[in-house]
Design a protein around this motif. Structure first.
Motif, PDB file in Angstrom:
ATOM      1  N   GLN A 171       0.250   2.095  -1.359  1.00  0.00           N
ATOM      2  CA  GLN A 171       0.258   0.817  -2.071  1.00  0.00           C
ATOM      3  C   GLN A 171       1.135  -0.202  -1.345  1.00  0.00           C
ATOM      4  OE1 GLN A 171      -1.702   0.265  -4.573  1.00  0.00           O
ATOM      5  NE2 GLN A 171      -1.043  -1.843  -4.893  1.00  0.00           N
TER       6      GLN A 171
ATOM      7  N   PHE B 186      -6.972   0.835  -9.498  1.00  0.00           N
ATOM      8  CA  PHE B 186      -7.477   1.507  -8.298  1.00  0.00           C
ATOM      9  C   PHE B 186      -9.011   1.516  -8.284  1.00  0.00           C
ATOM     10  CE2 PHE B 186      -3.400   4.260  -8.057  1.00  0.00           C
ATOM     11  CZ  PHE B 186      -2.755   3.237  -7.377  1.00  0.00           C
TER      12      PHE B 186
ATOM     13  N   ALA C 239      -7.867   2.942  -1.728  1.00  0.00           N
ATOM     14  CA  ALA C 239      -8.240   3.220  -3.120  1.00  0.00           C
ATOM     15  C   ALA C 239      -8.695   4.666  -3.297  1.00  0.00           C
ATOM     16  CB  ALA C 239      -9.350   2.261  -3.569  1.00  0.00           C
TER      17      ALA C 239
ATOM     18  N   GLN D 223      -5.632   6.938  -3.068  1.00  0.00           N
ATOM     19  CA  GLN D 223      -4.735   6.734  -4.209  1.00  0.00           C
ATOM     20  C   GLN D 223      -5.293   7.339  -5.486  1.00  0.00           C
ATOM     21  OE1 GLN D 223      -4.361   2.408  -3.589  1.00  0.00           O
ATOM     22  NE2 GLN D 223      -2.155   2.692  -3.530  1.00  0.00           N
TER      23      GLN D 223
END
Length: 462
Positions: free
Chosen positions: A223, A286, A423, A426
Protein backbone atom coordinates in the motif's frame (compact mmCIF):
# COMPACT_ATOMS: atom_id res chain seq x y z
CA UNK A 1 23.78 8.95 -10.22
CA UNK A 2 23.07 11.44 -7.43
CA UNK A 3 19.42 10.38 -7.52
CA UNK A 4 20.20 6.66 -7.16
CA UNK A 5 22.84 7.18 -4.46
CA UNK A 6 20.59 9.56 -2.52
CA UNK A 7 17.58 7.24 -2.73
CA UNK A 8 19.67 4.24 -1.61
CA UNK A 9 20.96 6.05 1.49
CA UNK A 10 17.48 7.41 2.15
CA UNK A 11 16.09 3.86 1.90
CA UNK A 12 18.26 2.76 4.82
CA UNK A 13 17.68 5.85 6.98
CA UNK A 14 13.97 6.04 6.21
CA UNK A 15 13.50 2.45 7.36
CA UNK A 16 15.66 2.58 10.48
CA UNK A 17 14.64 5.93 11.98
CA UNK A 18 11.03 4.87 12.65
CA UNK A 19 11.80 1.94 15.00
CA UNK A 20 14.77 3.86 16.42
CA UNK A 21 12.70 6.92 17.35
CA UNK A 22 9.80 4.70 18.45
CA UNK A 23 12.08 2.73 20.77
CA UNK A 24 13.56 5.94 22.20
CA UNK A 25 10.03 7.20 22.84
CA UNK A 26 8.45 4.08 24.35
CA UNK A 27 11.23 2.01 25.90
CA UNK A 28 10.36 3.32 29.36
CA UNK A 29 6.83 1.92 28.97
CA UNK A 30 8.17 -1.62 28.48
CA UNK A 31 9.57 -1.74 32.02
CA UNK A 32 7.68 -3.47 34.81
CA UNK A 33 8.55 -0.40 36.89
CA UNK A 34 5.79 1.35 34.96
CA UNK A 35 3.12 -0.97 36.34
CA UNK A 36 1.45 1.96 38.06
CA UNK A 37 0.93 3.92 34.84
CA UNK A 38 -2.63 3.81 33.59
CA UNK A 39 -3.70 3.20 30.03
CA UNK A 40 -4.05 6.52 28.18
CA UNK A 41 -2.75 8.27 31.30
CA UNK A 42 -2.09 12.03 31.19
CA UNK A 43 1.65 11.38 31.57
CA UNK A 44 1.77 9.37 28.35
CA UNK A 45 -0.23 11.95 26.39
CA UNK A 46 1.91 14.74 27.85
CA UNK A 47 5.05 12.97 26.65
CA UNK A 48 3.61 12.84 23.10
CA UNK A 49 2.65 16.52 23.18
CA UNK A 50 6.09 17.61 24.36
CA UNK A 51 7.66 15.69 21.47
CA UNK A 52 5.26 17.33 19.01
CA UNK A 53 5.95 20.83 20.40
CA UNK A 54 9.70 20.29 19.88
CA UNK A 55 9.80 18.47 16.56
CA UNK A 56 6.82 20.09 14.82
CA UNK A 57 8.45 23.54 14.34
CA UNK A 58 11.75 21.89 13.31
CA UNK A 59 9.82 19.83 10.75
CA UNK A 60 8.32 23.01 9.28
CA UNK A 61 11.73 24.70 9.13
CA UNK A 62 13.36 21.68 7.46
CA UNK A 63 10.79 22.07 4.68
CA UNK A 64 12.43 25.38 3.71
CA UNK A 65 15.84 23.77 3.07
CA UNK A 66 14.57 22.36 -0.24
CA UNK A 67 13.78 25.66 -1.93
CA UNK A 68 17.08 27.55 -1.80
CA UNK A 69 20.29 26.26 -3.38
CA UNK A 70 22.96 26.09 -0.68
CA UNK A 71 25.09 23.04 -1.66
CA UNK A 72 25.87 20.70 -4.53
CA UNK A 73 22.49 19.46 -5.85
CA UNK A 74 23.22 15.81 -5.08
CA UNK A 75 24.39 16.59 -1.54
CA UNK A 76 21.51 18.98 -0.87
CA UNK A 77 19.04 16.38 -2.16
CA UNK A 78 20.34 13.77 0.30
CA UNK A 79 20.63 16.06 3.34
CA UNK A 80 17.24 17.71 2.81
CA UNK A 81 15.53 14.37 2.25
CA UNK A 82 16.95 12.74 5.38
CA UNK A 83 16.51 15.85 7.55
CA UNK A 84 12.91 16.37 6.46
CA UNK A 85 12.06 12.69 6.96
CA UNK A 86 13.62 12.60 10.43
CA UNK A 87 11.38 15.35 11.80
CA UNK A 88 8.41 14.03 9.83
CA UNK A 89 8.96 10.64 11.47
CA UNK A 90 8.98 12.14 14.96
CA UNK A 91 5.80 14.09 14.23
CA UNK A 92 4.03 11.13 12.61
CA UNK A 93 4.97 8.63 15.32
CA UNK A 94 3.76 10.80 18.19
CA UNK A 95 0.67 12.04 16.37
CA UNK A 96 -0.36 8.50 15.38
CA UNK A 97 0.44 7.19 18.86
CA UNK A 98 -2.01 9.72 20.30
CA UNK A 99 -4.74 7.95 18.34
CA UNK A 100 -4.05 4.79 20.33
CA UNK A 101 -3.34 6.55 23.65
CA UNK A 102 -6.32 8.90 23.80
CA UNK A 103 -8.96 6.24 23.18
CA UNK A 104 -9.47 2.46 23.14
CA UNK A 105 -12.95 1.99 21.68
CA UNK A 106 -13.33 1.80 17.90
CA UNK A 107 -16.01 4.51 17.96
CA UNK A 108 -13.81 7.07 19.72
CA UNK A 109 -10.82 6.31 17.54
CA UNK A 110 -12.93 6.63 14.41
CA UNK A 111 -14.17 9.99 15.67
CA UNK A 112 -10.60 11.18 16.27
CA UNK A 113 -9.59 10.03 12.79
CA UNK A 114 -12.62 11.82 11.35
CA UNK A 115 -11.55 15.20 12.70
CA UNK A 116 -7.94 14.52 11.78
CA UNK A 117 -8.99 13.93 8.15
CA UNK A 118 -11.22 17.00 8.16
CA UNK A 119 -8.44 19.35 9.20
CA UNK A 120 -5.94 17.58 6.95
CA UNK A 121 -8.23 18.44 4.05
CA UNK A 122 -8.26 22.09 5.14
CA UNK A 123 -4.46 22.06 5.34
CA UNK A 124 -4.21 20.55 1.86
CA UNK A 125 -5.82 23.67 0.37
CA UNK A 126 -2.28 25.04 0.25
CA UNK A 127 -1.79 22.86 -2.85
CA UNK A 128 -4.23 25.06 -4.75
CA UNK A 129 -2.63 28.26 -3.41
CA UNK A 130 0.81 27.11 -4.55
CA UNK A 131 -0.30 27.09 -8.20
CA UNK A 132 -1.10 30.80 -8.00
CA UNK A 133 2.57 31.61 -7.30
CA UNK A 134 4.31 28.80 -9.18
CA UNK A 135 6.62 29.88 -12.02
CA UNK A 136 9.35 27.65 -13.44
CA UNK A 137 11.34 30.67 -14.61
CA UNK A 138 11.23 32.64 -11.34
CA UNK A 139 11.05 30.93 -7.93
CA UNK A 140 10.96 34.13 -5.86
CA UNK A 141 7.18 34.24 -5.32
CA UNK A 142 7.05 30.51 -4.66
CA UNK A 143 9.84 30.77 -2.07
CA UNK A 144 7.98 33.56 -0.27
CA UNK A 145 4.90 31.32 -0.25
CA UNK A 146 6.94 28.44 1.24
CA UNK A 147 8.28 30.69 4.01
CA UNK A 148 4.74 31.83 4.84
CA UNK A 149 3.54 28.22 4.81
CA UNK A 150 6.36 27.18 7.16
CA UNK A 151 5.55 30.02 9.58
CA UNK A 152 1.88 29.02 9.65
CA UNK A 153 2.96 25.45 10.37
CA UNK A 154 5.24 26.53 13.22
CA UNK A 155 2.34 28.43 14.80
CA UNK A 156 0.04 25.48 14.16
CA UNK A 157 2.37 23.12 16.01
CA UNK A 158 3.30 25.47 18.86
CA UNK A 159 0.00 27.01 19.95
CA UNK A 160 -2.31 23.93 20.00
CA UNK A 161 0.30 21.72 21.69
CA UNK A 162 0.78 24.44 24.33
CA UNK A 163 -2.97 24.51 25.01
CA UNK A 164 -3.17 20.73 25.24
CA UNK A 165 -0.13 20.56 27.51
CA UNK A 166 -1.77 23.03 29.90
CA UNK A 167 -4.80 20.76 30.13
CA UNK A 168 -2.90 17.51 30.66
CA UNK A 169 -0.37 19.05 33.05
CA UNK A 170 -3.35 20.02 35.21
CA UNK A 171 -4.56 16.41 35.09
CA UNK A 172 -1.11 15.15 36.02
CA UNK A 173 -1.01 17.52 38.99
CA UNK A 174 -4.43 16.31 40.16
CA UNK A 175 -3.31 12.70 39.85
CA UNK A 176 -0.12 13.36 41.81
CA UNK A 177 -2.14 14.96 44.61
CA UNK A 178 -4.39 11.90 44.78
CA UNK A 179 -1.35 9.63 44.94
CA UNK A 180 0.13 11.74 47.74
CA UNK A 181 -2.95 11.05 49.86
CA UNK A 182 -2.39 7.30 49.48
CA UNK A 183 1.39 7.48 49.82
CA UNK A 184 1.39 6.31 53.42
CA UNK A 185 -0.48 3.15 52.39
CA UNK A 186 2.31 1.98 50.09
CA UNK A 187 5.06 -0.37 51.06
CA UNK A 188 8.27 -1.03 49.20
CA UNK A 189 7.20 -2.97 46.10
CA UNK A 190 10.68 -4.06 45.03
CA UNK A 191 10.06 -7.42 46.67
CA UNK A 192 6.76 -7.79 44.85
CA UNK A 193 7.60 -6.40 41.41
CA UNK A 194 10.89 -7.65 40.02
CA UNK A 195 12.80 -4.89 38.23
CA UNK A 196 12.98 -5.90 34.62
CA UNK A 197 13.31 -4.11 31.31
CA UNK A 198 12.42 -5.65 27.97
CA UNK A 199 15.25 -5.33 25.46
CA UNK A 200 14.65 -4.46 21.82
CA UNK A 201 15.60 -7.99 20.79
CA UNK A 202 12.99 -9.46 23.15
CA UNK A 203 10.38 -7.02 21.87
CA UNK A 204 11.13 -7.99 18.26
CA UNK A 205 10.84 -11.67 19.20
CA UNK A 206 7.44 -11.04 20.76
CA UNK A 207 6.31 -9.09 17.72
CA UNK A 208 7.47 -11.78 15.30
CA UNK A 209 5.03 -14.22 16.92
CA UNK A 210 2.04 -12.02 16.07
CA UNK A 211 0.75 -13.37 12.77
CA UNK A 212 -1.66 -10.49 12.28
CA UNK A 213 1.20 -8.02 12.56
CA UNK A 214 3.23 -9.92 9.94
CA UNK A 215 0.37 -10.15 7.44
CA UNK A 216 -0.51 -6.51 7.99
CA UNK A 217 3.00 -5.14 7.37
CA UNK A 218 3.30 -7.20 4.16
CA UNK A 219 0.01 -5.79 2.91
CA UNK A 220 0.92 -2.28 4.07
CA UNK A 221 4.27 -2.43 2.28
CA UNK A 222 2.39 -2.78 -1.01
CA UNK A 223 0.00 0.00 0.00
CA UNK A 224 2.84 2.41 0.82
CA UNK A 225 4.51 1.49 -2.46
CA UNK A 226 1.30 2.18 -4.41
CA UNK A 227 0.59 5.46 -2.61
CA UNK A 228 4.05 6.83 -3.31
CA UNK A 229 4.02 5.46 -6.84
CA UNK A 230 0.94 7.60 -7.47
CA UNK A 231 2.54 10.61 -5.77
CA UNK A 232 5.69 10.34 -7.88
CA UNK A 233 4.16 9.58 -11.27
CA UNK A 234 0.82 11.41 -11.10
CA UNK A 235 2.24 14.53 -12.86
CA UNK A 236 3.97 12.30 -15.42
CA UNK A 237 0.69 10.57 -16.27
CA UNK A 238 -1.00 13.94 -16.67
CA UNK A 239 1.76 15.13 -18.97
CA UNK A 240 2.03 12.12 -21.28
CA UNK A 241 -1.52 10.72 -21.21
CA UNK A 242 -3.65 13.86 -20.95
CA UNK A 243 -1.59 16.98 -21.71
CA UNK A 244 -2.64 17.15 -25.36
CA UNK A 245 -6.30 16.42 -24.54
CA UNK A 246 -7.01 18.71 -21.57
CA UNK A 247 -6.11 22.29 -20.68
CA UNK A 248 -3.32 23.23 -18.26
CA UNK A 249 -5.84 24.58 -15.75
CA UNK A 250 -7.77 21.29 -15.86
CA UNK A 251 -4.56 19.37 -15.19
CA UNK A 252 -3.72 21.63 -12.25
CA UNK A 253 -7.25 21.18 -10.93
CA UNK A 254 -6.97 17.37 -11.16
CA UNK A 255 -3.64 17.49 -9.32
CA UNK A 256 -5.04 19.70 -6.56
CA UNK A 257 -8.21 17.64 -6.15
CA UNK A 258 -6.15 14.46 -5.97
CA UNK A 259 -4.42 15.82 -2.85
CA UNK A 260 -7.53 17.11 -1.09
CA UNK A 261 -10.18 14.56 -2.08
CA UNK A 262 -8.59 11.65 -0.12
CA UNK A 263 -9.07 13.56 3.14
CA UNK A 264 -12.67 14.48 2.34
CA UNK A 265 -13.44 11.01 1.01
CA UNK A 266 -12.00 9.54 4.19
CA UNK A 267 -14.81 11.21 6.16
CA UNK A 268 -17.26 8.97 4.29
CA UNK A 269 -15.03 5.91 4.66
CA UNK A 270 -14.90 6.45 8.43
CA UNK A 271 -18.69 6.50 8.64
CA UNK A 272 -18.67 3.17 6.80
CA UNK A 273 -16.07 1.88 9.28
CA UNK A 274 -18.39 2.64 12.18
CA UNK A 275 -21.15 0.64 10.50
CA UNK A 276 -19.31 -2.28 8.88
CA UNK A 277 -15.85 -2.31 10.50
CA UNK A 278 -12.43 -1.23 9.22
CA UNK A 279 -11.54 -4.69 7.90
CA UNK A 280 -14.56 -4.88 5.58
CA UNK A 281 -14.14 -1.32 4.26
CA UNK A 282 -10.47 -1.89 3.42
CA UNK A 283 -11.34 -5.12 1.63
CA UNK A 284 -13.99 -3.29 -0.42
CA UNK A 285 -11.42 -0.64 -1.36
CA UNK A 286 -9.02 -3.32 -2.60
CA UNK A 287 -11.80 -4.87 -4.68
CA UNK A 288 -12.73 -1.44 -6.03
CA UNK A 289 -9.12 -0.74 -6.98
CA UNK A 290 -8.91 -4.06 -8.83
CA UNK A 291 -12.24 -3.48 -10.61
CA UNK A 292 -11.46 0.06 -11.77
CA UNK A 293 -7.99 -0.92 -12.98
CA UNK A 294 -9.36 -3.87 -14.95
CA UNK A 295 -12.06 -1.70 -16.57
CA UNK A 296 -9.44 0.91 -17.47
CA UNK A 297 -7.21 -1.77 -19.01
CA UNK A 298 -9.99 -2.91 -21.35
CA UNK A 299 -11.12 0.66 -22.09
CA UNK A 300 -7.67 1.69 -23.33
CA UNK A 301 -5.77 4.99 -23.20
CA UNK A 302 -7.99 6.80 -25.74
CA UNK A 303 -11.05 7.08 -23.47
CA UNK A 304 -10.11 10.50 -22.12
CA UNK A 305 -12.95 11.05 -19.65
CA UNK A 306 -12.60 7.54 -18.27
CA UNK A 307 -8.84 8.07 -18.06
CA UNK A 308 -9.24 11.36 -16.16
CA UNK A 309 -11.61 9.70 -13.69
CA UNK A 310 -9.33 6.71 -13.22
CA UNK A 311 -6.13 8.73 -12.69
CA UNK A 312 -7.85 10.87 -10.04
CA UNK A 313 -9.87 8.08 -8.38
CA UNK A 314 -6.88 5.73 -8.29
CA UNK A 315 -4.99 8.18 -6.11
CA UNK A 316 -8.04 9.15 -4.05
CA UNK A 317 -8.99 5.56 -3.12
CA UNK A 318 -5.37 4.51 -2.58
CA UNK A 319 -4.67 7.43 -0.24
CA UNK A 320 -8.03 6.83 1.45
CA UNK A 321 -6.95 3.28 2.27
CA UNK A 322 -3.69 4.59 3.75
CA UNK A 323 -5.62 6.90 6.06
CA UNK A 324 -7.69 3.98 7.40
CA UNK A 325 -4.67 1.78 8.11
CA UNK A 326 -3.77 3.84 11.18
CA UNK A 327 -6.94 2.49 12.79
CA UNK A 328 -5.75 -1.05 12.09
CA UNK A 329 -2.37 -0.27 13.67
CA UNK A 330 -4.11 0.97 16.82
CA UNK A 331 -5.92 -2.38 16.93
CA UNK A 332 -2.54 -4.11 16.65
CA UNK A 333 -1.38 -1.98 19.59
CA UNK A 334 -4.29 -3.40 21.59
CA UNK A 335 -3.49 -6.96 20.52
CA UNK A 336 0.18 -6.53 21.40
CA UNK A 337 -0.82 -5.14 24.79
CA UNK A 338 -3.12 -8.11 25.53
CA UNK A 339 -1.01 -10.95 24.10
CA UNK A 340 2.19 -9.85 25.83
CA UNK A 341 0.47 -8.68 29.04
CA UNK A 342 2.12 -5.29 28.92
CA UNK A 343 1.77 -2.75 31.71
CA UNK A 344 1.58 0.11 29.19
CA UNK A 345 0.86 0.03 25.47
CA UNK A 346 3.96 0.93 23.41
CA UNK A 347 2.03 2.80 20.73
CA UNK A 348 4.79 4.86 19.09
CA UNK A 349 7.13 1.87 19.05
CA UNK A 350 4.60 -0.33 17.25
CA UNK A 351 3.95 2.40 14.69
CA UNK A 352 7.73 2.56 14.25
CA UNK A 353 8.04 -1.21 13.76
CA UNK A 354 5.31 -1.10 11.11
CA UNK A 355 7.20 1.69 9.37
CA UNK A 356 10.45 -0.32 9.53
CA UNK A 357 8.96 -2.86 7.12
CA UNK A 358 6.72 -0.57 5.07
CA UNK A 359 8.82 2.59 4.61
CA UNK A 360 11.08 0.96 1.95
CA UNK A 361 8.00 1.14 -0.28
CA UNK A 362 8.51 4.92 -0.40
CA UNK A 363 11.93 4.44 -1.96
CA UNK A 364 11.04 1.46 -4.15
CA UNK A 365 8.17 3.43 -5.75
CA UNK A 366 10.28 5.97 -7.69
CA UNK A 367 13.08 3.48 -8.34
CA UNK A 368 10.90 0.65 -9.66
CA UNK A 369 8.58 3.07 -11.47
CA UNK A 370 11.52 4.76 -13.23
CA UNK A 371 12.93 1.36 -14.17
CA UNK A 372 9.60 0.03 -15.48
CA UNK A 373 9.05 3.18 -17.52
CA UNK A 374 12.46 2.72 -19.09
CA UNK A 375 11.71 -0.96 -19.81
CA UNK A 376 8.31 -0.19 -21.39
CA UNK A 377 9.35 2.84 -23.43
CA UNK A 378 13.13 3.19 -23.45
CA UNK A 379 12.50 6.63 -21.95
CA UNK A 380 14.88 7.64 -19.15
CA UNK A 381 13.46 10.68 -17.35
CA UNK A 382 17.02 11.79 -16.48
CA UNK A 383 18.21 11.64 -20.11
CA UNK A 384 15.55 13.54 -22.02
CA UNK A 385 18.06 15.47 -24.10
CA UNK A 386 19.70 12.27 -25.23
CA UNK A 387 16.32 10.85 -26.22
CA UNK A 388 15.46 13.98 -28.16
CA UNK A 389 18.72 13.70 -30.07
CA UNK A 390 17.87 10.15 -31.06
CA UNK A 391 14.47 11.24 -32.30
CA UNK A 392 15.84 14.20 -34.25
CA UNK A 393 18.30 11.97 -36.09
CA UNK A 394 15.39 10.08 -37.68
CA UNK A 395 12.80 11.36 -40.15
CA UNK A 396 11.12 14.01 -38.02
CA UNK A 397 7.39 13.37 -38.34
CA UNK A 398 7.43 9.58 -38.40
CA UNK A 399 9.93 9.21 -35.55
CA UNK A 400 8.09 11.74 -33.41
CA UNK A 401 4.76 9.95 -33.90
CA UNK A 402 6.25 6.54 -33.06
CA UNK A 403 8.02 7.95 -30.00
CA UNK A 404 4.89 9.66 -28.70
CA UNK A 405 2.78 6.52 -29.18
CA UNK A 406 5.37 4.31 -27.45
CA UNK A 407 5.72 6.66 -24.48
CA UNK A 408 1.96 7.03 -24.14
CA UNK A 409 1.38 3.27 -24.27
CA UNK A 410 4.16 2.62 -21.76
CA UNK A 411 2.73 5.16 -19.30
CA UNK A 412 -0.71 3.58 -19.69
CA UNK A 413 0.59 0.08 -18.93
CA UNK A 414 2.41 1.45 -15.91
CA UNK A 415 -0.78 3.19 -14.78
CA UNK A 416 -3.01 0.07 -14.85
CA UNK A 417 -0.71 -2.89 -14.20
CA UNK A 418 0.74 -1.56 -10.93
CA UNK A 419 -2.66 -1.20 -9.16
CA UNK A 420 -3.88 -4.56 -10.57
CA UNK A 421 -0.81 -6.35 -9.21
CA UNK A 422 -0.96 -4.57 -5.85
CA UNK A 423 -4.70 -5.23 -5.44
CA UNK A 424 -4.42 -8.97 -6.14
CA UNK A 425 -1.56 -9.45 -3.68
CA UNK A 426 -3.23 -7.28 -1.03
CA UNK A 427 -6.53 -9.18 -1.23
CA UNK A 428 -4.62 -12.42 -0.70
CA UNK A 429 -2.74 -11.07 2.33
CA UNK A 430 -5.75 -9.30 3.82
CA UNK A 431 -7.73 -12.57 3.77
CA UNK A 432 -5.20 -14.00 6.25
CA UNK A 433 -5.62 -11.10 8.70
CA UNK A 434 -7.82 -12.25 11.61
CA UNK A 435 -7.92 -9.22 13.93
CA UNK A 436 -11.55 -8.32 13.21
CA UNK A 437 -15.01 -9.41 14.28
CA UNK A 438 -15.21 -11.36 17.53
CA UNK A 439 -11.44 -11.55 18.00
CA UNK A 440 -11.09 -7.76 17.86
CA UNK A 441 -14.03 -7.28 20.23
CA UNK A 442 -12.43 -9.70 22.70
CA UNK A 443 -9.08 -7.90 22.55
CA UNK A 444 -10.65 -4.48 23.10
CA UNK A 445 -12.85 -5.75 25.93
CA UNK A 446 -9.80 -7.21 27.66
CA UNK A 447 -7.77 -4.01 27.34
CA UNK A 448 -10.63 -1.87 28.62
CA UNK A 449 -11.12 -4.26 31.54
CA UNK A 450 -7.44 -4.02 32.46
CA UNK A 451 -7.63 -0.24 32.27
CA UNK A 452 -10.67 -0.12 34.54
CA UNK A 453 -9.40 -2.68 37.03
CA UNK A 454 -5.83 -1.46 37.38
CA UNK A 455 -6.36 0.75 40.42
CA UNK A 456 -8.15 -1.94 42.47
CA UNK A 457 -5.35 -4.39 41.61
CA UNK A 458 -2.77 -1.92 42.92
CA UNK A 459 -4.74 -1.43 46.14
CA UNK A 460 -4.86 -5.19 46.68
CA UNK A 461 -1.09 -5.32 46.20
CA UNK A 462 -0.72 -2.64 48.85
Amino acid sequence: MSFWIGETIFLVWNSLNDPLFGWMSDRVFLSTQQSGVEISSPEVVLKRLKALSRNGPLFAISFLTFWVAWAHPGLQFLICLCLYDSFLTMVDLNHNALLADLAVSAKERTSLNFYSSLFSAIGSLSVFLSYAVWNKEDFFSFRIFCVALALCSVIGFTFPTWLLRQRFEAEVKTRQNEEAVLKDLYIDQTSILQEERITLAEYLKQLSRQRNFLWFVCMNLLQVFHCHFNNNFFPLFLEHLLSDRISLSTGSFLLGVAYIAPHLNNLYFLSLCQKYGVYAVIRWLFLLKLTLSTVMLFAGPDQIYVLCFFIASNRVFTEGTCKLLNLVITDLVDEDFVLNRRKQAASALLFGMVALVTKPGQTFAPLIGTWLLCVYTGHDIFQRDAMNNVVSAQPQLEASAVWTTTLRQGCFYLLVYVPITCALLQLLMWSRFTLHGKRLQTVKAHRQAVSQNRLPQDIKTI
